[in-house]
Motif scaffolding. Structure first.
Motif, short mmCIF file in Angstrom:
data_model
loop_
_atom_site.label_atom_id
_atom_site.label_comp_id
_atom_site.label_asym_id
_atom_site.label_seq_id
_atom_site.Cartn_x
_atom_site.Cartn_y
_atom_site.Cartn_z
N TYR A 22 -17.92 8.80 -28.88
CA TYR A 22 -19.42 8.74 -29.47
C TYR A 22 -20.76 8.74 -28.73
CZ TYR A 22 -23.57 5.27 -30.22
OH TYR A 22 -24.86 4.84 -30.88
N TYR B 246 -22.29 12.18 -31.19
CA TYR B 246 -23.32 11.35 -31.86
C TYR B 246 -24.34 10.85 -31.20
CZ TYR B 246 -19.63 9.77 -35.74
OH TYR B 246 -19.11 9.68 -36.18
N TRP C 219 -13.50 9.25 -36.48
CA TRP C 219 -13.38 7.24 -35.98
C TRP C 219 -11.80 6.49 -36.36
CZ3 TRP C 219 -15.44 6.35 -32.01
CH2 TRP C 219 -17.31 6.18 -31.58
#
Length: 268
Positions: free
Chosen positions: A99, A103, A182
């Motif tokens: 993450y 992101y 994911w």
């Protein structure tokens, strides 16, 4: 000029004092979400209670390990401790690391500071090691309270669990650099679940046929389980040296791979 400085930071060797800043950043982030960390401790604890004591009551008698008879709960407990260290390290360096990498773009910002890629890898692995050690410490306390520690060698169980956490944290970090979406984390879980179930966690490795024993002995969690079981039960043998060497080499190789992969990704 900026590109030259950035490349130097990417290629520099890791330094503990620089990596410590990333550990501090994670500690500050989790100070109000500490329940997320503590929650990971309960899964192996529930397995210990349900299987170690529940199934153990049905099994009856003792399990033979290197010729030593052990109560079933005593046999299972160190395996759950090793699994606890593995879970804490893997969860931190897989989902959370991915993450932040893909992101949040945290590491792109970190590279604007004196930290390099190797420092990032070391810092994230050190934080995951802290999380795995926290689980292991809580677990050894519970084991002692339940009377499942029967050897003075158990004093070395926590450092051994830290080595397990380091190895799996390095492996988790390296594996996460290959993750694209994911959904790819299903592959990591597909590996972790068989490791948890079949690394001599719930029954001795001698139950397996000869060739399958060799396959199990090549897996990292088996060596973690064997190491902790040897220490907490006092069944010390030559295999403990192999366990140590295996985990050290695995962790060092995975750390090098993680640093190399991160360098390639962040240079794009």
């Amino acid at each position: 000029m900026i590109a030259v400085v950035l490349r130097r930071r990417l290629l520099q060797l890791p330094a503990a004092e620089r990596a410590a800043h990333l550990v501090e950043r994670n500690a500050v982030l989790y100070r109000r979400a500490w329940l997320l960390i503590v929650s990971g401790f309960f899964e192996p604890l529930l397995y210990l209670v349900a299987i170690g004591f529940g199934v153990g009551a049905l099994v009856g008698g003792a399990v033979q390990v290197n010729g030593h008879p052990l109560r079933y709960a005593v046999f299972v407990a160190p395996a759950m401790m090793a699994s606890s260290a593995m879970n804490g390290a893997i969860y931190e360096t897989s989902f959370n690391f991915f993450y932040k990498l893909k992101y949040v773009k945290l590491y792109d910002a970190v590279l604007a500071t004196p930290l390099g890629v190797a420092d990032i890898a070391l810092g994230e692995i050190a934080w995951a090691l802290f999380r795995g050690t926290l689980y292991a410490f809580g677990f050894i306390v519970v084991m002692a309270a339940l009377g499942l520690v029967i050897s003075p060698w158990a004093i070395l169980a926590l450092p051994a669990a830290m080595l397990i956490g380091f190895s799996f944290a390095a492996v988790g970090t390296a594996a996460s650099t290959f993750v694209r979406t994911w959904q790819d984390f299903d592959l990591i879980l597909t590996v972790m679940i068989p490791l948890f179930l079949f690394s001599a966690t719930f029954f001795p490795i001698t139950i397996y046929p000869g060739p399958l024993q060799l396959v199990v002995q090549l897996t990292p969690l088996y060596h973690g389980v064997d190491l902790l079981r040897s220490l907490t039960t006092g069944t010390i043998g030559p295999s403990i040296l192999l366990d140590l060497v295996y985990l050290v080499i695995l962790g060092a190789a995975a750390l090098a791979l993680a640093s190399t992969r991160l360098e390639r990704m962040l240079l794009k």
